[in-house]
Design a protein around this motif. Structure first.
Motif, PDB file in Angstrom:
ATOM      1  N   ILE A  59       0.856  -1.186   0.000  1.00  0.00           N
ATOM      2  CA  ILE A  59       0.000   0.000   0.000  1.00  0.00           C
ATOM      3  C   ILE A  59       0.894   1.238   0.000  1.00  0.00           C
ATOM      4  CG2 ILE A  59      -1.800   1.254   1.258  1.00  0.00           C
ATOM      5  CD1 ILE A  59      -2.554  -1.500   2.560  1.00  0.00           C
ATOM      6  N   GLN A  60       0.756   2.053  -1.018  1.00  0.00           N
ATOM      7  CA  GLN A  60       1.586   3.266  -1.109  1.00  0.00           C
ATOM      8  C   GLN A  60       1.112   4.315  -0.100  1.00  0.00           C
ATOM      9  OE1 GLN A  60       4.232   3.290  -3.038  1.00  0.00           O
ATOM     10  NE2 GLN A  60       3.697   1.271  -3.873  1.00  0.00           N
ATOM     11  N   GLN A  61       2.031   5.194   0.285  1.00  0.00           N
ATOM     12  CA  GLN A  61       1.655   6.263   1.205  1.00  0.00           C
ATOM     13  C   GLN A  61       0.553   7.120   0.568  1.00  0.00           C
ATOM     14  OE1 GLN A  61       4.741   9.011   2.211  1.00  0.00           O
ATOM     15  NE2 GLN A  61       3.646   9.814   3.980  1.00  0.00           N
ATOM     16  N   GLY A  62      -0.507   7.378   1.311  1.00  0.00           N
ATOM     17  CA  GLY A  62      -1.594   8.212   0.811  1.00  0.00           C
ATOM     18  C   GLY A  62      -2.648   7.453   0.035  1.00  0.00           C
ATOM     19  N   GLU A  63      -2.415   6.150  -0.175  1.00  0.00           N
ATOM     20  CA  GLU A  63      -3.361   5.373  -0.976  1.00  0.00           C
ATOM     21  C   GLU A  63      -4.665   5.134  -0.214  1.00  0.00           C
ATOM     22  OE1 GLU A  63      -1.374   1.901  -2.484  1.00  0.00           O
ATOM     23  OE2 GLU A  63      -3.144   1.259  -3.603  1.00  0.00           O
ATOM     24  N   LEU A  64      -4.556   4.903   1.079  1.00  0.00           N
ATOM     25  CA  LEU A  64      -5.770   4.703   1.889  1.00  0.00           C
ATOM     26  C   LEU A  64      -6.249   6.046   2.445  1.00  0.00           C
ATOM     27  CD1 LEU A  64      -7.823   2.806   3.323  1.00  0.00           C
ATOM     28  CD2 LEU A  64      -6.193   2.654   5.216  1.00  0.00           C
ATOM     29  N   MET A  65      -5.354   6.771   3.070  1.00  0.00           N
ATOM     30  CA  MET A  65      -5.700   8.060   3.694  1.00  0.00           C
ATOM     31  C   MET A  65      -4.975   9.160   2.919  1.00  0.00           C
ATOM     32  SD  MET A  65      -7.128   9.875   6.023  1.00  0.00           S
ATOM     33  CE  MET A  65      -7.545   9.470   7.707  1.00  0.00           C
ATOM     34  N   PRO A  66      -5.696   9.889   2.058  1.00  0.00           N
ATOM     35  CA  PRO A  66      -5.020  10.853   1.160  1.00  0.00           C
ATOM     36  C   PRO A  66      -4.683  12.169   1.873  1.00  0.00           C
ATOM     37  CG  PRO A  66      -7.370  10.865   0.748  1.00  0.00           C
ATOM     38  CD  PRO A  66      -7.138   9.876   1.858  1.00  0.00           C
ATOM     39  N   GLU A  67      -3.734  12.090   2.825  1.00  0.00           N
ATOM     40  CA  GLU A  67      -3.388  13.276   3.624  1.00  0.00           C
ATOM     41  C   GLU A  67      -2.953  14.443   2.741  1.00  0.00           C
ATOM     42  OE1 GLU A  67      -1.478  10.509   3.737  1.00  0.00           O
ATOM     43  OE2 GLU A  67      -1.510   9.617   5.740  1.00  0.00           O
ATOM     44  N   SER A  68      -2.244  14.123   1.651  1.00  0.00           N
ATOM     45  CA  SER A  68      -1.675  15.206   0.843  1.00  0.00           C
ATOM     46  C   SER A  68      -2.779  16.086   0.253  1.00  0.00           C
ATOM     47  CB  SER A  68      -0.779  14.639  -0.253  1.00  0.00           C
ATOM     48  OG  SER A  68      -1.528  13.775  -1.071  1.00  0.00           O
ATOM     49  N   VAL A  69      -3.932  15.499  -0.045  1.00  0.00           N
ATOM     50  CA  VAL A  69      -5.044  16.295  -0.583  1.00  0.00           C
ATOM     51  C   VAL A  69      -5.555  17.242   0.501  1.00  0.00           C
ATOM     52  CG1 VAL A  69      -7.379  16.214  -1.549  1.00  0.00           C
ATOM     53  CG2 VAL A  69      -5.700  14.468  -2.190  1.00  0.00           C
ATOM     54  N   LEU A  70      -5.702  16.689   1.715  1.00  0.00           N
ATOM     55  CA  LEU A  70      -6.289  17.475   2.801  1.00  0.00           C
ATOM     56  C   LEU A  70      -5.334  18.551   3.333  1.00  0.00           C
ATOM     57  CD1 LEU A  70      -7.952  14.498   4.670  1.00  0.00           C
ATOM     58  CD2 LEU A  70      -9.025  16.071   3.092  1.00  0.00           C
ATOM     59  N   ASN A  71      -4.055  18.431   2.984  1.00  0.00           N
ATOM     60  CA  ASN A  71      -3.075  19.421   3.435  1.00  0.00           C
ATOM     61  C   ASN A  71      -2.727  20.423   2.336  1.00  0.00           C
ATOM     62  OD1 ASN A  71      -2.776  18.340   6.004  1.00  0.00           O
ATOM     63  ND2 ASN A  71      -1.283  16.832   5.309  1.00  0.00           N
ATOM     64  N   ASP A  72      -3.382  20.299   1.185  1.00  0.00           N
ATOM     65  CA  ASP A  72      -3.013  21.112   0.029  1.00  0.00           C
ATOM     66  C   ASP A  72      -3.962  22.314  -0.096  1.00  0.00           C
ATOM     67  OD1 ASP A  72      -2.490  22.164  -2.467  1.00  0.00           O
ATOM     68  OD2 ASP A  72      -2.109  20.202  -3.372  1.00  0.00           O
ATOM     69  N   PRO A  73      -3.427  23.541   0.014  1.00  0.00           N
ATOM     70  CA  PRO A  73      -4.293  24.726  -0.065  1.00  0.00           C
ATOM     71  C   PRO A  73      -5.052  24.831  -1.397  1.00  0.00           C
ATOM     72  CG  PRO A  73      -1.950  25.333   0.025  1.00  0.00           C
ATOM     73  CD  PRO A  73      -2.017  23.866   0.254  1.00  0.00           C
ATOM     74  N   LYS A  74      -4.561  24.087  -2.391  1.00  0.00           N
ATOM     75  CA  LYS A  74      -5.264  24.074  -3.678  1.00  0.00           C
ATOM     76  C   LYS A  74      -6.623  23.364  -3.543  1.00  0.00           C
ATOM     77  CE  LYS A  74      -3.348  21.460  -6.797  1.00  0.00           C
ATOM     78  NZ  LYS A  74      -2.283  20.918  -7.622  1.00  0.00           N
ATOM     79  N   TYR A  75      -6.671  22.428  -2.590  1.00  0.00           N
ATOM     80  CA  TYR A  75      -7.878  21.610  -2.443  1.00  0.00           C
ATOM     81  C   TYR A  75      -8.690  21.930  -1.192  1.00  0.00           C
ATOM     82  CZ  TYR A  75      -5.643  18.722  -6.027  1.00  0.00           C
ATOM     83  OH  TYR A  75      -5.062  18.274  -7.183  1.00  0.00           O
ATOM     84  N   VAL A  76      -8.113  22.720  -0.299  1.00  0.00           N
ATOM     85  CA  VAL A  76      -8.807  23.029   0.956  1.00  0.00           C
ATOM     86  C   VAL A  76      -8.748  24.534   1.197  1.00  0.00           C
ATOM     87  CG1 VAL A  76      -8.826  22.689   3.455  1.00  0.00           C
ATOM     88  CG2 VAL A  76      -8.199  20.791   1.961  1.00  0.00           C
ATOM     89  N   GLN A  77      -9.918  25.120   1.429  1.00  0.00           N
ATOM     90  CA  GLN A  77      -9.945  26.546   1.777  1.00  0.00           C
ATOM     91  C   GLN A  77     -10.860  26.750   2.971  1.00  0.00           C
ATOM     92  OE1 GLN A  77     -10.945  28.557  -1.893  1.00  0.00           O
ATOM     93  NE2 GLN A  77      -8.941  28.041  -2.760  1.00  0.00           N
ATOM     94  N   ASP A  78     -10.377  27.528   3.945  1.00  0.00           N
ATOM     95  CA  ASP A  78     -11.147  27.790   5.173  1.00  0.00           C
ATOM     96  C   ASP A  78     -11.617  26.492   5.833  1.00  0.00           C
ATOM     97  OD1 ASP A  78     -10.857  30.521   4.710  1.00  0.00           O
ATOM     98  OD2 ASP A  78     -12.652  30.562   3.440  1.00  0.00           O
ATOM     99  N   GLY A  79     -10.767  25.488   5.817  1.00  0.00           N
ATOM    100  CA  GLY A  79     -11.098  24.234   6.511  1.00  0.00           C
ATOM    101  C   GLY A  79     -12.081  23.349   5.773  1.00  0.00           C
ATOM    102  N   LYS A  80     -12.436  23.759   4.541  1.00  0.00           N
ATOM    103  CA  LYS A  80     -13.383  22.940   3.766  1.00  0.00           C
ATOM    104  C   LYS A  80     -12.777  22.521   2.429  1.00  0.00           C
ATOM    105  CE  LYS A  80     -17.841  24.391   5.556  1.00  0.00           C
ATOM    106  NZ  LYS A  80     -19.214  24.745   5.173  1.00  0.00           N
ATOM    107  N   VAL A  81     -13.146  21.335   1.993  1.00  0.00           N
ATOM    108  CA  VAL A  81     -12.622  20.820   0.729  1.00  0.00           C
ATOM    109  C   VAL A  81     -13.341  21.512  -0.436  1.00  0.00           C
ATOM    110  CG1 VAL A  81     -12.337  18.742  -0.679  1.00  0.00           C
ATOM    111  CG2 VAL A  81     -12.062  18.611   1.804  1.00  0.00           C
ATOM    112  N   THR A  82     -12.558  21.998  -1.383  1.00  0.00           N
ATOM    113  CA  THR A  82     -13.122  22.721  -2.544  1.00  0.00           C
ATOM    114  C   THR A  82     -13.677  21.725  -3.567  1.00  0.00           C
ATOM    115  OG1 THR A  82     -11.006  22.612  -3.685  1.00  0.00           O
ATOM    116  CG2 THR A  82     -11.383  24.542  -2.265  1.00  0.00           C
TER     117      THR A  82
END
Lengths: 128, 183
Positions: A59-82
């Motif tokens: 299992i690759q890192q991030g494959e089950l729990m995609p932390e990188s998406v949730l930590n990326d300002p491109k995908y999260v604004q004001d604590g909510k996923v865009t």
């Protein structure tokens, strides 16, 4: 021969009992890993390592729990996923049911998508 | 200062295994409180199991840190299991043997055993004392949004000195002056 859902569930149950120190009867398909079984962030890494061993998979890192998406300002604004973040999540974790999460999109609610059933589906997808 | 709960590293096989020794002595204050005499019982000094876990964590932590040349800040994140089967008294030696089950960019899963040696009776076999499983996190990779100091505060010069004194090479990048922590 491919493993049945029941066989996968039985092994996933063993993994969760060992990783989270919960009783077997607490591990139902609908139980939420964090809210119901008390999983914390490090437990997800523990679960990944144990799943790899139990099912002989990688299992690759991030494959089950995609932390990188949730930590990326491109995908999260004001604590909510865009919108872009939701699209990325659907792409990254197609095994998860994001219907309920779609309503709140709060990062703090994200762990609720991980039920025992999510893990079973993830493993089944990995096993092919 | 910080507590160093191992005295010597015997074996260090990169990414696989670390074996360390800890001599247990009445010079350690903690043994006098664990447990002092009462009206009904003489003093019973035994090494606290929590500190045996700490010694194992330092052994396994060095193993995990060494696997990446001490570039990562390796923090004990979870004790999955710690089962004890015998006590350790002053005059005994603890031998920690830690192995890496799995290592990736986020952290590592380790497991191992603790044994008790009796230097007074060196011919006796080692007594199994504990089985431990624990996980370590590489915190710079798991706590985004939180700032940690640039210097590796986990693997201090005390740990590097311990490695050197035990006869193991210390990466050149880890030979450094003490950090300036400010006033």
């Amino acid at each position: 021969m491919a493993m049945s859902q029941d066989e996968v569930f039985a092994k996933v149950k063993d993994v969760l009992v060992d990783a989270l120190g919960v009783d077997e009867d607490e591990v139902t398909l609908s139980a939420k890993l964090s809210a119901d079984l008390g999983a914390e962030s490090i437990d997800y890494l523990d679960i990944v390592f144990r799943l790899e061993k139990a099912f002989n998979i990688k299992i690759q890192q991030g494959e089950l729990m995609p932390e990188s998406v949730l930590n990326d300002p491109k995908y999260v604004q004001d604590g909510k996923v865009t919108d872009a973040g939701m699209a990325e999540l659907k792409n990254r974790i197609p095994f998860a049911d994001l219907t309920a999460f779609e309503a709140s999109r709060k990062v703090t609610d994200f762990s609720n998508i991980f039920t025992v059933d999510t893990i079973v589906k993830f493993v089944q997808k990995k096993l092919g | 200062m910080r507590w160093i709960w191992i005295d010597r590293i015997l074996e260090l096989e990169k990414g696989r295994r670390c074996v360390a020794l800890k001599n247990v002595t009445l010079a350690e204050d903690v043994l006098h409180d664990h447990f002092p005499a009462t009206a009904h019982r003489p003093a019973t000094p035994v090494m606290p199991n929590t500190l045996i876990i700490e010694g194992f964590a330092q052994t396994a932590g060095i193993l995990v840190g060494h696997a990446n040349d001490f570039k990562e800040k390796v923090i004990l994140a979870k004790i999955g299991k710690a089962v004890f089967t015998a006590p350790c008294r002053p005059g005994h030696t603890l031998r920690f043997t830690a192995g890496i089950e799995r290592l990736d960019a986020s952290g590592a899963s380790t497991s191992g055993i603790v044994e008790r040696l009796d230097p007074g009776q060196p011919a006796l076999p080692a007594v199994p004392l504990a089985k431990i499983e624990m996980m370590f996190s590489h915190i710079d990779r798991n706590m985004s949004g939180l700032d940690f100091p640039d210097f590796n505060f986990v693997f201090t010069s005390q740990f590097m000195d311990l490695l050197k004194q035990s006869g193991f090479a210390v990466p050149a990048s880890e030979v450094r002056p003490a950090p300036n922590l400010g006033p």
